[in-house]
Enzyme design. Structure first.
Site, PDB file in Angstrom:
ATOM      1  N   GLY A  81       0.760  -1.234  -0.079  1.00  0.00           N
ATOM      2  CA  GLY A  81       0.081   0.056  -0.086  1.00  0.00           C
ATOM      3  C   GLY A  81       0.770   1.255  -0.001  1.00  0.00           C
ATOM      4  O   GLY A  81       2.237   1.259   0.113  1.00  0.00           O
ATOM      5  N   GLY A  83       2.696   3.726   1.399  1.00  0.00           N
ATOM      6  CA  GLY A  83       3.229   4.130   2.699  1.00  0.00           C
ATOM      7  C   GLY A  83       3.453   5.630   2.963  1.00  0.00           C
ATOM      8  O   GLY A  83       3.863   5.891   4.264  1.00  0.00           O
ATOM      9  N   LYS A 103       3.936  12.703  -2.538  1.00  0.00           N
ATOM     10  CA  LYS A 103       4.765  11.619  -2.104  1.00  0.00           C
ATOM     11  C   LYS A 103       5.823  12.219  -1.134  1.00  0.00           C
ATOM     12  O   LYS A 103       6.566  13.010  -1.448  1.00  0.00           O
ATOM     13  CB  LYS A 103       5.479  10.900  -3.309  1.00  0.00           C
ATOM     14  CG  LYS A 103       6.328   9.690  -2.934  1.00  0.00           C
ATOM     15  CD  LYS A 103       6.689   9.076  -4.258  1.00  0.00           C
ATOM     16  CE  LYS A 103       7.608   8.007  -4.185  1.00  0.00           C
ATOM     17  NZ  LYS A 103       8.057   7.188  -5.157  1.00  0.00           N
ATOM     18  N   GLY A 116       6.722   8.036   6.823  1.00  0.00           N
ATOM     19  CA  GLY A 116       6.074   8.587   5.548  1.00  0.00           C
ATOM     20  C   GLY A 116       6.488   9.655   4.892  1.00  0.00           C
ATOM     21  O   GLY A 116       5.809  10.297   4.037  1.00  0.00           O
ATOM     22  N   ARG A 166       3.385  13.917  -7.628  1.00  0.00           N
ATOM     23  CA  ARG A 166       3.226  13.210  -8.667  1.00  0.00           C
ATOM     24  C   ARG A 166       2.028  13.112  -9.715  1.00  0.00           C
ATOM     25  O   ARG A 166       0.988  13.279  -8.897  1.00  0.00           O
ATOM     26  CB  ARG A 166       3.745  11.653  -8.192  1.00  0.00           C
ATOM     27  CG  ARG A 166       3.541  10.637  -9.479  1.00  0.00           C
ATOM     28  CD  ARG A 166       4.360   9.474  -9.198  1.00  0.00           C
ATOM     29  NE  ARG A 166       3.406   8.597  -7.851  1.00  0.00           N
ATOM     30  CZ  ARG A 166       3.908   7.575  -7.572  1.00  0.00           C
ATOM     31  NH1 ARG A 166       5.091   7.143  -7.709  1.00  0.00           N
ATOM     32  NH2 ARG A 166       3.177   6.910  -6.561  1.00  0.00           N
ATOM     33  N   ARG A 173      -2.089  -0.605 -10.057  1.00  0.00           N
ATOM     34  CA  ARG A 173      -0.920  -1.268 -10.288  1.00  0.00           C
ATOM     35  C   ARG A 173      -1.079  -2.970 -10.173  1.00  0.00           C
ATOM     36  O   ARG A 173      -2.424  -3.254  -9.825  1.00  0.00           O
ATOM     37  CB  ARG A 173       0.121  -1.338  -9.044  1.00  0.00           C
ATOM     38  CG  ARG A 173       0.529   0.242  -8.623  1.00  0.00           C
ATOM     39  CD  ARG A 173       0.774   0.119  -7.014  1.00  0.00           C
ATOM     40  NE  ARG A 173       0.976   1.407  -6.495  1.00  0.00           N
ATOM     41  CZ  ARG A 173       2.149   2.179  -6.348  1.00  0.00           C
ATOM     42  NH1 ARG A 173       3.102   1.442  -6.613  1.00  0.00           N
ATOM     43  NH2 ARG A 173       2.242   3.308  -5.927  1.00  0.00           N
ATOM     44  N   ASP A 244       4.217  -4.463  -7.453  1.00  0.00           N
ATOM     45  CA  ASP A 244       3.673  -3.273  -6.987  1.00  0.00           C
ATOM     46  C   ASP A 244       4.165  -2.042  -7.623  1.00  0.00           C
ATOM     47  O   ASP A 244       3.725  -0.992  -7.128  1.00  0.00           O
ATOM     48  CB  ASP A 244       3.828  -3.262  -5.680  1.00  0.00           C
ATOM     49  CG  ASP A 244       5.002  -3.338  -5.017  1.00  0.00           C
ATOM     50  OD1 ASP A 244       5.690  -4.407  -4.995  1.00  0.00           O
ATOM     51  OD2 ASP A 244       5.429  -2.259  -4.397  1.00  0.00           O
ATOM     52  N   ASN A 245       5.261  -2.224  -8.220  1.00  0.00           N
ATOM     53  CA  ASN A 245       5.803  -1.119  -9.059  1.00  0.00           C
ATOM     54  C   ASN A 245       5.498  -0.826 -10.691  1.00  0.00           C
ATOM     55  O   ASN A 245       6.160  -0.341 -11.229  1.00  0.00           O
ATOM     56  CB  ASN A 245       7.392  -0.819  -8.903  1.00  0.00           C
ATOM     57  CG  ASN A 245       7.655  -0.684  -7.464  1.00  0.00           C
ATOM     58  OD1 ASN A 245       6.962  -0.145  -6.699  1.00  0.00           O
ATOM     59  ND2 ASN A 245       8.906  -1.118  -6.910  1.00  0.00           N
ATOM     60  N   ASP A 254       7.176   4.612 -10.191  1.00  0.00           N
ATOM     61  CA  ASP A 254       7.782   4.306  -8.956  1.00  0.00           C
ATOM     62  C   ASP A 254       9.426   4.098  -8.987  1.00  0.00           C
ATOM     63  O   ASP A 254       9.938   3.144  -9.048  1.00  0.00           O
ATOM     64  CB  ASP A 254       7.335   2.862  -8.168  1.00  0.00           C
ATOM     65  CG  ASP A 254       6.039   3.266  -7.255  1.00  0.00           C
ATOM     66  OD1 ASP A 254       5.615   4.457  -7.259  1.00  0.00           O
ATOM     67  OD2 ASP A 254       5.609   2.489  -6.617  1.00  0.00           O
TER      68      ASP A 254
END
EC number: 2.7.7.-
Length: 483
Positions: A81, A83, A103, A116, A166, A173, A244-245, A254
């Protein structure tokens, strides 16, 4: 900015609402006017600065972090997720919508004990590479801005926090589908709902039925193959090709320990955390297929296995087809649709040249750029002097000239090579010099580098130094995942 909130409103349970933690002393470090135009913005303002730094709420924004899982270095992680990324929603632009994400805006329910935050160096790198890839015509997410602060964060040493703004056509994803396949959160209902949402939002020409699902997955395979063909042709190593990227739209996504090739090395590793070379430059095409297989596995309860297999079997052909288009452009080779028998010959010619580059330790980008100075009608090539193994080059050049044939308009041919072979790329040492400048309070190196990377195919003679081979300390820099 004007927003719509389709993901937030239609996919409840696919995210957690969370608000940014503001940063002290926010200030603009970088701004992309080109990216700003995508969402109807022009200049950075104080109001935007306060909103995007998390110090004030932005009208119409929803603020949420998405949940997903993924395969990381081959092993499945059941919950990942966002983060440290908080999505504001889908901003309405002149030609479509773009997710806007902050981000480094603070912890979320998916931070996994992290703070974070993003450090300034990683924020600057992401900004530069996003814009560099776009201007190299490689599909990518975009970066609107970097916001600096005086917030201290600890990694290996104390650093300073920053936020990257971003823009992405979608943040969905491969890992989103994996999460709702393997978790107990309402799957398979939620998996199908996510698939239908993805198709209706981003593939409006397709229907949400068996035929549409089949066509959609084939398109994901094709788009992924094209993206990776672009990477291989330009000499880009992503570094962390976890599922996940991987963007479902085939956009480069990412950015961590990425790098462009300096000296050509097929097995180049840009990630300090990848000693086995799983994500080495030459492994990227195979990893792309492996990741698509994981996506297919996640979708196997919805899409017929025969349809999934048929699409996966397209991958290698699509990859090679697009790679050949790009590499023929770099070499100036022409072909027609009826000359498919030339594919193997051309792949051998390309492979022979990159092998020569590797053995002679030549710079990948600069060597290709030299084709813009080549007289293809001459039996003597100005490239020859760059090679230590001149006999090897002579043998290759003879094959190349035979394949090239007669070139009547040499100047036009050379100009076309310069449009296919960039002069400027984001070398890691250049990014590092820009970061050092920011640390010292000097934004000029960052601004100059951003300017040059906006026109990578132009000569820009006043910036020749930025096209040279790196100094010894900057050759083949390997980066860490620390950010």
């Amino acid at each position: 900015m004007r927003f719509k909130q389709d993901f937030f409103e239609q996919l409840v349970g696919y995210y957690s609402q969370v608000f940014p933690q503001g940063i002290s002393n926010p200030h603009w470090l970088a701004w992309s006017e080109d990216a700003a135009g995508l969402i109807g913005l022009t200049q950075p303002t104080d109001e935007l600065l306060q909103g995007m730094s998390g110090n004030a709420q932005i009208d119409g924004a929803s603020y949420y972090a998405q949940v997903y899982s993924g395969h990381q270095f081959g092993g499945y992680s059941p919950q990942l997720g966002d983060g440290r990324s908080i999505i504001l929603g889908e901003a309405l632009g002149p030609q479509g919508t773009w997710d806007v994400a902050l981000k480094g805006a603070g912890p979320t329910p998916y931070s996994r004990h992290g703070d974070g935050r993003a450090v300034m160096r990683s924020a600057v790198r992401e900004f530069l590479i996003s814009e560099a890839l776009h201007h190299l015509h490689i599909p990518t997410t975009r970066a609107l801005a970097v916001i600096g602060s005086d917030v201290p964060v600890w990694r290996e040493t104390q650093e300073t926090a920053a936020i990257t703004v971003r823009l992405a056509k979608s943040h969905i994803r491969f890992g989103h589908f994996e999460f709702f396949c393997h978790s107990e959160r309402g799957a398979p209902t939620k998996l199908k709902q996510l698939l239908d949402f993805t198709i209706s939002q981003h593939y409006p020409d397709l229907s949400c039925d068996a035929a549409g699902y089949k066509a959609w997955f084939a398109r994901v395979v094709t788009d992924t193959a094209k993206m990776i063909a672009n990477w291989q042709a330009i000499g880009f190593a992503h570094g962390v090709m976890n599922t996940d990227n991987m963007s479902i739209l085939g956009d480069t996504f990412d950015f961590g320990p990425f790098a462009f090739l300096d000296t050509f090395k097929e097995d180049f590793i840009c990630n300090h955390s990848d000693p086995e070379g799983r994500y080495a430059f030459g492994q990227q095409p195979g990893i792309g297929l492996w990741n698509l297989q994981r996506l297919a596995q996640a979708l196997s309860s919805i899409i017929a296995s025969d349809d999934l297999i048929a699409a996966l079997n397209m991958y290698q052909g699509e990859l090679v087809k697009h790679y050949l288009i790009l590499m023929r452009g770099k070499l100036g080779l022409t072909t027609s649709v009826t000359e498919a028998e030339l594919d193997d010959q051309d792949l051998a010619l390309i492979g022979g040249f990159t092998s020569l580059m590797e053995r002679n330790q030549l710079d990948y980008t600069n060597t290709w750029r030299r084709f813009g100075q080549l007289d293809p009608s001459s039996s003597h090539s100005s490239l020859r002097d760059d090679f230590v193994d001149r006999d090897g080059f002579d043998a290759w050049y003879q094959l190349y000239q035979a394949r090239l044939g007669n070139v009547e308009e040499v100047e036009q041919w050379q100009a076309a090579r310069n449009r296919a072979n960039p002069k400027y790329i984001l070398r890691n040492y250049l990014a590092q010099e820009a970061i050092i400048g920011v640390e010292e309070g000097n934004l000029a190196p960052l601004q100059q580098l951003q300017q040059v990377l906006q026109n990578p195919f132009d000569e820009q003679l006043e910036f020749d130094d930025l096209a040279k081979r790196p100094p010894d300390w900057g050759q083949g820099l390997i980066m860490s995942c620390s950010s």
